[in-house]
Write an enzyme that holds these catalytic residues in place. Structure first.
Site, PDB file in Angstrom:
ATOM      1  N   TRP A 287       0.093  -1.213  -0.270  1.00 22.52           N
ATOM      2  CA  TRP A 287      -0.036  -0.496  -0.571  1.00 22.52           C
ATOM      3  C   TRP A 287       0.930   1.308  -0.013  1.00 22.52           C
ATOM      4  O   TRP A 287       0.464   1.913   0.105  1.00 22.52           O
ATOM      5  CB  TRP A 287      -1.049   0.203   1.018  1.00 22.52           C
ATOM      6  CG  TRP A 287      -0.287  -0.238   2.399  1.00 22.52           C
ATOM      7  CD1 TRP A 287       0.343  -1.154   3.330  1.00 22.52           C
ATOM      8  CD2 TRP A 287      -0.852   1.577   3.746  1.00 22.52           C
ATOM      9  NE1 TRP A 287       1.064  -0.111   4.172  1.00 22.52           N
ATOM     10  CE2 TRP A 287      -0.272   0.952   4.665  1.00 22.52           C
ATOM     11  CE3 TRP A 287      -1.074   2.594   3.556  1.00 22.52           C
ATOM     12  CZ2 TRP A 287       0.482   2.007   5.544  1.00 22.52           C
ATOM     13  CZ3 TRP A 287      -0.897   3.024   4.181  1.00 22.52           C
ATOM     14  CH2 TRP A 287      -0.434   3.209   5.995  1.00 22.52           C
TER      15      TRP A 287
ATOM     16  N   GLU B  46       1.292  -1.665  13.522  1.00 21.21           N
ATOM     17  CA  GLU B  46       1.495  -3.345  13.449  1.00 21.21           C
ATOM     18  C   GLU B  46       2.651  -3.863  14.739  1.00 21.21           C
ATOM     19  O   GLU B  46       2.322  -4.747  14.925  1.00 21.21           O
ATOM     20  CB  GLU B  46       2.609  -3.769  12.421  1.00 21.21           C
ATOM     21  CG  GLU B  46       2.237  -3.382  10.996  1.00 21.21           C
ATOM     22  CD  GLU B  46       2.548  -3.441   9.784  1.00 21.21           C
ATOM     23  OE1 GLU B  46       2.855  -3.442   8.688  1.00 21.21           O
ATOM     24  OE2 GLU B  46       4.103  -3.587   9.955  1.00 21.21           O
TER      25      GLU B  46
ATOM     26  N   GLN C 231       4.728   3.536  13.940  1.00 24.44           N
ATOM     27  CA  GLN C 231       4.094   4.587  12.660  1.00 24.44           C
ATOM     28  C   GLN C 231       2.452   4.893  12.768  1.00 24.44           C
ATOM     29  O   GLN C 231       2.188   4.979  13.221  1.00 24.44           O
ATOM     30  CB  GLN C 231       4.456   4.153  11.320  1.00 24.44           C
ATOM     31  CG  GLN C 231       2.391   3.458  11.289  1.00 24.44           C
ATOM     32  CD  GLN C 231       3.406   1.768   9.271  1.00 24.44           C
ATOM     33  OE1 GLN C 231       4.190   1.502   9.417  1.00 24.44           O
ATOM     34  NE2 GLN C 231       2.633   2.963   8.701  1.00 24.44           N
TER      35      GLN C 231
END
Length: 768
Positions: free
Chosen positions: A359, A490, A603
Site C-alpha cells: 500500500w 503493526e 508509525q
C-alpha cells in the site's frame, strides 16, 4: 548509535577507508538500478568475507511455499520472493597467480567508493598489497544504462605499482546462485543452456514454478594504457558458469583494463526462443557505442531526470545529500516505462519483504511520481491495481466475502495475496483504503477524471462492498464496528475499531457513492456498462450508506481525542522519552508479546488519518492528536517520520519538522533502524520528498488550485523544488524572507500563497 561513515556531499555518496564490518551496509547504500534491473554494490572481484550478493530483474519472482503450520483457511499458498538473478558482474583478478581479494590482502590503502547521483555511476578505487607482496592500484566504474535498460557496463583497471606482473582478468556469468531470503532452501533457477562465441557468453535459465525465461549475457574487451588489445580468451564452462580468462604480462606502471558489458533479456519482453539473439543485438549496440559513449548517454539521461525532480537545499549538506539520495533511488527503482511493474519496498537493493507492491505505492509514492513525471506514470500505477481487480475479488472470496467484494493484497506480484503473517494478511485491511484514496488523489492533482468512469469506479465499488461486509452491527453501541484488525501501527494486532481503519472505510463508501452518482449523470454509457457488469442494486447502496452513516469511532472524553483503538487507554502510557535507550529499537530488543501490550506506535496511525483527511479536521484537532500520539511513537517504520514531519510543519513546529525530515531523508544513510545491511527503504523515500514539498512548502491542491504555505527550517538558507501540475511546470524557491515562483510553458497559472490568490505567467519571476 547511528552509523556515520558516509561523507557529506551534495551530489555523491562517498565512503573512504575499507572496513569489513561495513561491507553489507555499503552494498545496500551504493546499489544501482535502471527500472528494469538492479544490483547491490557487490565487488566485481572475488570477496571471501561476509557479503550479501544480489542482482535482481524487475517482475521476475518465485512463489516460495508458505511456512505455516496450523492455520490453513484462506492462507496464501506462497510468499513471492524477489529473486536473486544470475550474476553477470563478476570479474575475478589474478596477479602472478594470486587472487585479488580485499578480505585477504595484506594491506589496503586509499579505499574510496562513490555513487555519483548526478551522473548515475558507481566507482571504487584503492591500492592493495596482495599476499604475494605485489602492490596494485585498482579503479572501477560501473552503471546500468537508462537508455538501453537491458545492459550494464563495467570498466575495471589494474596497475601494478612495485613490479611487473602477469595479470589475468576472468569475467564470468553464473546462474548457480541462491537467495538470502528463502523459506525451504528451494532451488529457484533451472539452467537450460550455457553457450559462448568469440568474446560473448550466454546462460539461458528459467525460474522454477513461475517459468520466467531469461538470458544472462556478457562480452568483454581488454586494453593496455587505453589501447585495445586482442587476446584470445581461455574459456571454462560448466552447467552454471561461463568464465573467460584474459591473461597479459603487464609492466610496472602500466594499466591493464577490461570493459565488460552484461545484462539480461527476459521473456516478459521478448519471445523466449529469441532471448539469445536479442542479447547479441544488445551487445552489438553496446560495444559499438563503447564504454565512454554509453557513460555519456547515461549522464544525459540522468540530467533529464534531475531537471524535473531535483530538490536543492542551500546551507545544509547532509539534508541536501539525503533528499537527492532518496530521489535517485526512487528513479533507479521505477521510471514508469512498464505498467506491469510497481515499486517494491526494497527496490533492487535486497530481498526482505518479498513482493513488488504494498500500500506504500498508493499512500506515499504516487504523489512523487505525479509531480515529477508525466501524469501517465501515476495513471499506470492506478491501472496496475485495476488490472488486479479480479484477483482482489478472489482474495476476498477466500476469506468468505461475496458479491464482488474486493480485498487488495498486502503484498503481491500478480494481484494474489502472498503475505505470510496472519495478523497482517487477514487483518491489516486498511490497505484497501489507500487504493481508493490514490484514485481520489490522482483526480484531485491531475484533474483527469476519465480514469474513474473508464476503470476506477469498478475498483471503488469492489472496495466499498468489502467494507460494508466487513463491518459488524453492534447492538450494544447501536453503531457499525470493525473488529479484529491491525492498523498501520503493526505493534497492535487483532484490535477492535482502529480509528484509521474505521475512518477510511466510511470515507471509501461515501467516495464510491459520490462517484456512482456523478457517472450516472455525466457518463451514462460508462454507467450502464459498469452497472451491467457489477449488478449493483438500490437496496445494496442503502446498505452501504447505513454502514457509512453509522460507523463507530472510539473517543476519549478525558483526553478529547479519537482513540487509536478500543483498548488503547488500558495500556500503561509510558512515553518514549521515558524509555531507556538500551531498549531501542524495541522490535529488536523486546518479545512480540511485550510490544503488543505496550503503548508504543510503530508509525503514524491515527495521525495517518489526519494526514490523508486533513481538510476534515481543524488545526486544533490535529494539534491535540499530534501531542497525544507522537510521544508514544517509536518511528520504527520507515513510513513514520515523513508524516510526522509534514504535520509538525503544518503546526509551525519547524525544529521538530526538521528533525523528522532529517530522519526520513537519512534513514538509510545513517542507518537509524540498524537494518540497512538488508537493503534500502525505497517506498518511504517518496515520503521524504513529501516532507519538503507538502511539509515545508505547504503545497496542497484545493478546488483545482495549487496552495502553498511556505516555511523554511532555521538550518537552511533556501530550498527549491519543481512540480508538474496539470502539464505546467512550476518552480518554487523558498528563502528566509521570500518565495519565488517561476512557470514554464505558455499558459498562466493561478495559485494561492498564504491564502492570497496570485496569477503566475510563464517565464516571469513572481516574488512573495
Amino acid at each position: 548509535m547511528n552509523q556515520d561513515y558516509i561523507k557529506p556531499d551534495n551530489w555523491s555518496i562517498i565512503e573512504e577507508g575499507f572496513d569489513v564490518n561495513r561491507v553489507k551496509s555499503s552494498e545496500s547504500l551504493f546499489s544501482i538500478g535502471n527500472g528494469a534491473m538492479g544490483q547491490r554494490a557487490n565487488f566485481e572481484e572475488e570477496y571471501s568475507g561476509s557479503t550479501f550478493q544480489g542482482s535482481y530483474i524487475a517482475g521476475v519472482y518465485y512463489p516460495d511455499k508458505t511456512r505455516v503450520g496450523w492455520w490453513k483457511n484462506g492462507y496464501p499458498e506462497y510468499f513471492a520472493k524477489v529473486l536473486n538473478a544470475p550474476n553477470w558482474i563478476g570479474i575475478n583478478i589474478q596477479v602472478n597467480g594470486e587472487s585479488l581479494d580485499l578480505f585477504t590482502c595484506k594491506k589496503i590503502e586509499n579505499f574510496r567508493r562513490e555513487l555519483n547521483m548526478k551522473k548515475g555511476w558507481l566507482s571504487r578505487s584503492f591500492k592493495a598489497i596482495l599476499k604475494n607482496d605485489i602492490k596494485v592500484e585498482v579503479k572501477t566504474k560501473r552503471f546500468l544504462s537508462l537508455d538501453l535498460d537491458e545492459i550494464g557496463a563495467i570498466k575495471y583497471e589494474v596497475t601494478p605499482i612495485n613490479s611487473d606482473a602477469e595479470i589475468v582478468f576472468q569475467p564470468y556469468i553464473d546462474s548457480g546462485i541462491t537467495n538470502e531470503d528463502t523459506n525451504w532452501d528451494d532451488k529457484f533457477w533451472d539452467t537450460l543452456n550455457v553457450s559462448h562465441k568469440n568474446n560473448q557468453a550466454f546462460i539461458e535459465a528459467k525460474t522454477m514454478k513461475t517459468d520466467f525465461y531469461t538470458c544472462t549475457f556478457m562480452e568483454s574487451q581488454v586494453f593496455i594504457n587505453g589501447k585495445s588489445v586482442l587476446i584470445e580468451p581461455n574459456i571454462q564452462a560448466d552447467s552454471n558458469v561461463s568464465i573467460f580468462s584474459y591473461s597479459h604480462h603487464v609492466k610496472q606502471g602500466e594499466t591493464y583494463a577490461i570493459h565488460k558489458f552484461g545484462g539480461y533479456t527476459v521473456d516478459r519482453n521478448h519471445d523466449k526462443s529469441q532471448l539469445v539473439s536479442v542479447a547479441k543485438r544488445v551487445l552489438e549496440t553496446a560495444t559499438e557505442k563503447g564504454f565512454s559513449q554509453l557513460l555519456e548517454d547515461q549522464k544525459q539521461a540522468w540530467e533529464t531526470i534531475w531537471s524535473m525532480s531535483d530538490i536543492t537545499i542551500e546551507g545544509d549538506v547532509k539534508a541536501q545529500q539525503g533528499i537527492r539520495f532518496n530521489i535517485f533511488q526512487l528513479n533507479q527503482t521505477y521510471l514508469g516505462k512498464d505498467s506491469r511493474l510497481n515499486i517494491g519496498p526494497k527496490g533492487f537493493t535486497g530481498e526482505k519483504y518479498g513482493g513488488s507492491t504494498y500500500w506504500d505505492t498508493e499512500a506515499y509514492c504516487i504523489p512523487f511520481y505525479m509531480a515529477t513525471k508525466d501524469q501517465k506514470v501515476a495513471r499506470s500505477l492506478l491501472e496496475y491495481r485495476y488490472n488486479h481487480l479480479d484477483k482482489a475479488i478472489e482474495n476476498a472470496e477466500k476469506l468468505g466475502f461475496s458479491n464482488g467484494a474486493a480485498l487488495y493484497p498486502m503484498v503481491t506480484m500478480n494481484g494474489e495475496e502472498c503475505h505470510n503473517e496472519w495478523e497482517i494478511t487477514f487483518e491489516e485491511i486498511h490497505r484497501n483504503g489507500a487504493i481508493a484514496f490514490a484514485v481520489y488523489n490522482y483526480y484531485k492533482y491531475t484533474g483527469d477524471y476519465s480514469y474513474i468512469p473508464e476503470k476506477g469506479l469498478e475498483v471503488l465499488i469492489g472496495i466499498a462492498r468489502f467494507w460494508q461486509q466487513r463491518a459488524t452491527f453492534s447492538a450494544d453501541k447501536n453503531k457499525y464496528v470493525i473488529l479484529g484488525v491491525t492498523g498501520p501501527n503493526e505493534y497492535e494486532n487483532n484490535v477492535n475499531n482502529n480509528f484509521y481503519t474505521n475512518y477510511i472505510a466510511k470515507w471509501c463508501i461515501n467516495y464510491a457513492l459520490e462517484n456512482i452518482q456523478k457517472i450516472k449523470v455525466e457518463y451514462p454509457a460508462d454507467y450502464k456498462r459498469i452497472m451491467d457488469k457489477v449488478n449493483l442494486s438500490t437496496p445494496e447502496l442503502n446498505d452501504w450508506k447505513k454502514v457509512a452513516d453509522n460507523m463507530y469511532f472510539p473517543f476519549s472524553e478525558k483526553h478529547n481525542v479519537y482513540l487509536q483503538q478500543d483498548g488503547f487507554l488500558d495500556k500503561e502510557l509510558i512515553k518514549v522519552t521515558d524509555l531507556d535507550n538500551s531498549q531501542r529499537p524495541i522490535n529488536q530488543k523486546w518479545s512480540w508479546d511485550r510490544i503488543l501490550r505496550s503503548p508504543y506506535i510503530k508509525q503514524a496511525d491515527t495521525l495517518q488519518g489526519f494526514y490523508f483527511f486533513e481538510d476534515e479536521f481543524t488545526n486544533e484537532e490535529l494539534e491535540r492528536h499530534f501531542d497525544f500520539y507522537e510521544p508514544f511513537t517509536v518511528h520504527e517504520s520507515s513510513l513514520s517520520p515523513c508524516v510526522h514531519s509534514i504535520q509538525a510543519a503544518k503546526l509551525g513546529r519547524m525544529e521538530q519538522a526538521y528533525t523528522f525530515y532529517l530522519r526520513t531523508s537519512r534513514l538509510d544513510l545513517d542507518d537509524y533502524n540498524h537494518e540497512v545491511h538488508e537493503g534500502l527503504h525505497i517506498t518511504s523515500m517518496a515520503g521524504t520528498w513529501m516532507s519538503i514539498v507538502e511539509g515545508f512548502g505547504g503545497m496542497r491542491v484545493k478546488n483545482n488550485t495549487l496552495y502553498f504555505e511556505p516555511k523554511i527550517p532555521e538550518q537552511w538558507k533556501e530550498y527549491s523544488f519543481k512540480v508538474n501540475f496539470r502539464n505546467q511546470i512550476l518552480k518554487v524557491n523558498v528563502s528566509k524572507n521570500q518565495t519565488h515562483f517561476q512557470l514554464e510553458g505558455t499558459d498562466s497559472l493561478q495559485i494561492s500563497v498564504n491564502s492570497k490568490m496570485l496569477t503566475i505567467t510563464p517565464d516571469n519571476l513572481v516574488t512573495i
